[in-house]
Design a protein around this motif. Structure first.
Motif, PDB file in Angstrom:
ATOM      1  N   ASN A  60       0.821  -1.208   0.000  1.00 13.34           N
ATOM      2  CA  ASN A  60       0.000   0.000   0.000  1.00 13.34           C
ATOM      3  C   ASN A  60       0.861   1.268   0.000  1.00 13.34           C
ATOM      4  N   SER A 150       3.481  -7.248   1.515  1.00 17.21           N
ATOM      5  CA  SER A 150       2.471  -6.610   2.352  1.00 17.21           C
ATOM      6  C   SER A 150       1.087  -6.761   1.718  1.00 17.21           C
ATOM      7  N   TYR A 187      -4.643  -1.413  15.370  1.00 20.02           N
ATOM      8  CA  TYR A 187      -4.380  -0.942  14.014  1.00 20.02           C
ATOM      9  C   TYR A 187      -5.099   0.378  13.736  1.00 20.02           C
ATOM     10  N   LEU A 191      -3.530   3.973  12.842  1.00 21.48           N
ATOM     11  CA  LEU A 191      -3.873   4.530  11.538  1.00 21.48           C
ATOM     12  C   LEU A 191      -4.378   5.972  11.669  1.00 21.48           C
ATOM     13  N   SER A 195      -2.604   8.966   9.641  1.00 21.91           N
ATOM     14  CA  SER A 195      -3.353   9.774   8.668  1.00 21.91           C
ATOM     15  C   SER A 195      -3.074  11.268   8.828  1.00 21.91           C
ATOM     16  N   GLN A 255      -4.283   5.998  -0.079  1.00 26.37           N
ATOM     17  CA  GLN A 255      -3.584   5.166   0.901  1.00 26.37           C
ATOM     18  C   GLN A 255      -4.504   4.797   2.049  1.00 26.37           C
ATOM     19  N   LEU A 256      -5.218   5.790   2.551  1.00 25.70           N
ATOM     20  CA  LEU A 256      -6.103   5.563   3.685  1.00 25.70           C
ATOM     21  C   LEU A 256      -7.209   4.577   3.320  1.00 25.70           C
ATOM     22  N   TYR A 259      -5.686   1.166   3.388  1.00 24.54           N
ATOM     23  CA  TYR A 259      -5.413   0.774   4.770  1.00 24.54           C
ATOM     24  C   TYR A 259      -6.696   0.351   5.487  1.00 24.54           C
ATOM     25  N   ARG A 262      -7.926  -3.220   5.208  1.00 24.07           N
ATOM     26  CA  ARG A 262      -7.022  -4.274   5.659  1.00 24.07           C
ATOM     27  C   ARG A 262      -7.728  -5.369   6.456  1.00 24.07           C
ATOM     28  N   HIS A 290       5.268  -4.605  12.203  1.00 25.83           N
ATOM     29  CA  HIS A 290       4.045  -4.133  11.550  1.00 25.83           C
ATOM     30  C   HIS A 290       2.924  -5.150  11.748  1.00 25.83           C
TER      31      HIS A 290
END
Length: 402
Positions: A60, A150, A187, A191, A195, A255-256, A259, A262, A290
Motif C-alpha cells: 500500500n 504486504s 491498528y 492509523l 493519517s 492510501q487511507l 489501509y 485491511r 508491523h
C-alpha cells in the motif's frame, strides 16, 4: 543485462466491490497500468531450464517501480548463468489507486478498495498478456511465479487461491493476511495517527523528494530502490487556479482507503489460505513489528504443509524488507526460483501427458482405470491434499451431536 521495458495498460477486472467507483458503471471502464520486462536472450527451452516468468505486486502506498532494482538484478543473475533458470517475462503492476493506475482512473474511484479485487486485476493482466502476446504461460513450456509484499503479498496469495493454474508458486513477503479483534483496535488507533502525518502535495519537486528522502519511513530504502520509486511517484500538475504543484500518484486518501480495507480483507484471506494449492514461500523480516507477533506462526500453520515451500526469516529485516534490504530479498527469490525449477523438472516426467507422449487413448485408459479402482491419488489433477484444515470447524459439543 538484455531486456526490453514497456509500460502497458489493460482493463481492470469489471466486477468490483460496491463503492469501488463513484458511479457503478465506471467499474467496467477502469484501467490497470503495468511495466513489462522481456528478456532479449533466447530461451534455452531445455527440459532442465524452462523459461520462468514473474509478476510483482507492491504494498500500500507504493508503485510498480519499487521492484525495478530487484527485477534488474534477477535478470543479471539469469543472463550471466549464475543460476540454473532462465528469466523470460516479468510484470510489475500498479494497483488501483496507486501509481499510473491511479492517474488513468482519476475522477472514477470511490472510497472502497478491496484487496481481493486487486487479485482479480492481476489475473486479468496475465490473461491480457496471454491473449495478446502469448507470454506469462504456466504450462509445460514455462512457469509463472507471483511475488508480492504486504498488501501485494495478500494480492498474490489470493490470486493463487482464485486461479491456482495460473501460478507455479507464490513468494509472499510479509503478507498482511491475519487479524484479530485486538489487532484491529490497535491498528485503527495507529492509523488515525498516521493519517495526520500523510502528505501528497508540495510546492516544489525538491520538497516532494525531501518528504521521501528525509521525513518519511521511505528514507531507509536502499538508494536505488528509493530513486526508482520516487521517479515514478512524483508528477507535476496544476491546481484549479493554475498554480504548479508536485503531487504523489497515490494520494493520501487512496492510501487511507486501502489501509481501511485491511481487516476486512485479512479475514477473507485467512479463510482462503488453507485452500491455496500452489507452493508458497513465506518470507518475513525477522525484526518486523508491523504485523502481530503471532501472525507468522499462524500463517505458516494455516498453509497446507505440502504447500509450504519455504519459511524464511530475513535477519534484521523490518516490514519494508524488500525495499530496505533488497539484496537479501533477491537472494531469497533466486533460491525460490532455483527450488521450483528443480522440483518442476522432477515432477514433469510424472505428468501423464508427458509420460505417455500426449496419446489421448492411452491417457484416457490410464486415468479411467485409476478412477474405477478408486485410486484417486493416482488421478492427475485430483488434489488429495485439499482435505487439510488447520481449524477446529466444530466444537466437541456440536460434533458429538452429529
Amino acid at each position: 543485462m538484455s531486456f526490453t521495458l514497456e509500460k502497458k495498460q489493460t482493463r481492470a477486472h469489471p466486477n468490483r466491490a460496491n463503492g469501488s467507483t463513484l458511479i457503478a458503471k465506471d467499474a467496467e471502464e477502469l484501467t490497470i497500468v503495468y511495466n513489462k520486462f522481456k528478456s532479449n536472450r533466447s530461451s534455452p527451452r531445455t527440459e532442465s531450464q524452462i523459461p520462468l516468468n514473474l509478476v510483482f505486486t507492491h504494498g500500500n502506498g507504493f508503485n510498480k517501480s519499487v521492484w525495478t532494482y530487484i527485477i534488474k538484478q534477477l535478470y543479471k543473475s539469469s543472463q550471466s548463468h549464475q543460476v540454473p533458470w532462465h528469466l523470460d517475462t516479468v510484470l510489475a503492476i500498479d494497483a488501483i489507486g496507486h501509481g499510473d493506475s491511479n492517474l488513468a482512473n482519476q475522477g472514477k474511484l470511490g472510497c472502497v478498495y478491496m484487496w481481493d479485487d486487486g487479485s482479480r486485476d492481476v489475473l486479468d493482466v496475465i490473461k491480457h498478456e496471454r491473449e495478446t502476446t502469448g507470454d506469462m504461460q504456466n504450462n509445460f513450456e514455462g512457469r509463472t511465479i507471483a511475488v508480492g509484499h504486504s498488501m501485494g503479498g495478500y494480492i498474490a496469495l489470493y490470486a493463487s487461491y482464485l486461479e491456482p493454474t495460473f501460478f507455479d508458486a507464490v513468494v509472499a513477503i510479509d503478507p498482511v493476511i491475519y487479524r484479530t479483534d485486538v489487532s484491529e483496535e490497535r491498528y485503527f488507533n495507529s492509523l488515525k495517527k498516521l493519517s495526520r502525518l500523510m502528505k501528497d502535495t508540495f510546492n516544489t519537486e525538491q520538497e516532494a523528494r525531501d518528504y521521501f528522502e528525509i521525513h518519511s519511513f521511505t528514507k531507509n530504502f536502499q538508494s536505488d530502490v528509493l530513486q526508482d520509486y520516487i521517479t515514478d511517484e512524483i508528477y507535476e500538475t496544476k491546481t484549479e487556479d493554475g498554480k504548479v504543484v508536485y503531487k504523489f500518484k497515490c494520494s493520501s486518501l487512496n492510501q487511507l482507503v486501502a489501509y481501511l480495507s485491511r481487516n476486512v480483507c485479512a479475514a477473507k484471506g485467512m479463510l482462503a489460505l488453507p485452500s491455496i494449492s500452489v507452493p508458497i514461500f513465506h518470507v518475513v523480516g525477522a525484526a518486523d513489528i508491523h504485523n502481530m507477533r503471532e501472525a507468522v506462526p499462524w500463517i505458516r500453520k494455516a498453509i497446507r504443509p505440502d504447500m509450504l515451500a519455504g519459511a524464511i526469516n530475513i535477519e534484521g529485516g523490518r516490514h519494508l524488507v524488500n525495499s530496505e534490504q533488497p539484496d537479501d530479498v533477491i537472494k531469497v527469490i533466486a533460491e525460490a526460483l532455483t527450488k521450483r525449477n528443480r522440483e518442476f523438472n522432477r515432477e514433469r516426467s510424472n505428468i501423464p501427458e508427458i509420460a505417455l507422449n500426449g496419446e489421448k487413448k492411452a491417457l484416457f485408459e490410464q486415468q479411467r482405470r485409476h478412477v474405477l479402482n478408486f485410486e484417486m491419488d493416482k488421478v492427475y489433477g485430483y488434489d488429495t491434499g485439499a482435505k487439510y484444515t488447520p481449524f477446529d470447524l466444530y466444537s466437541k459439543s456440536s460434533s458429538s451431536k452429529l
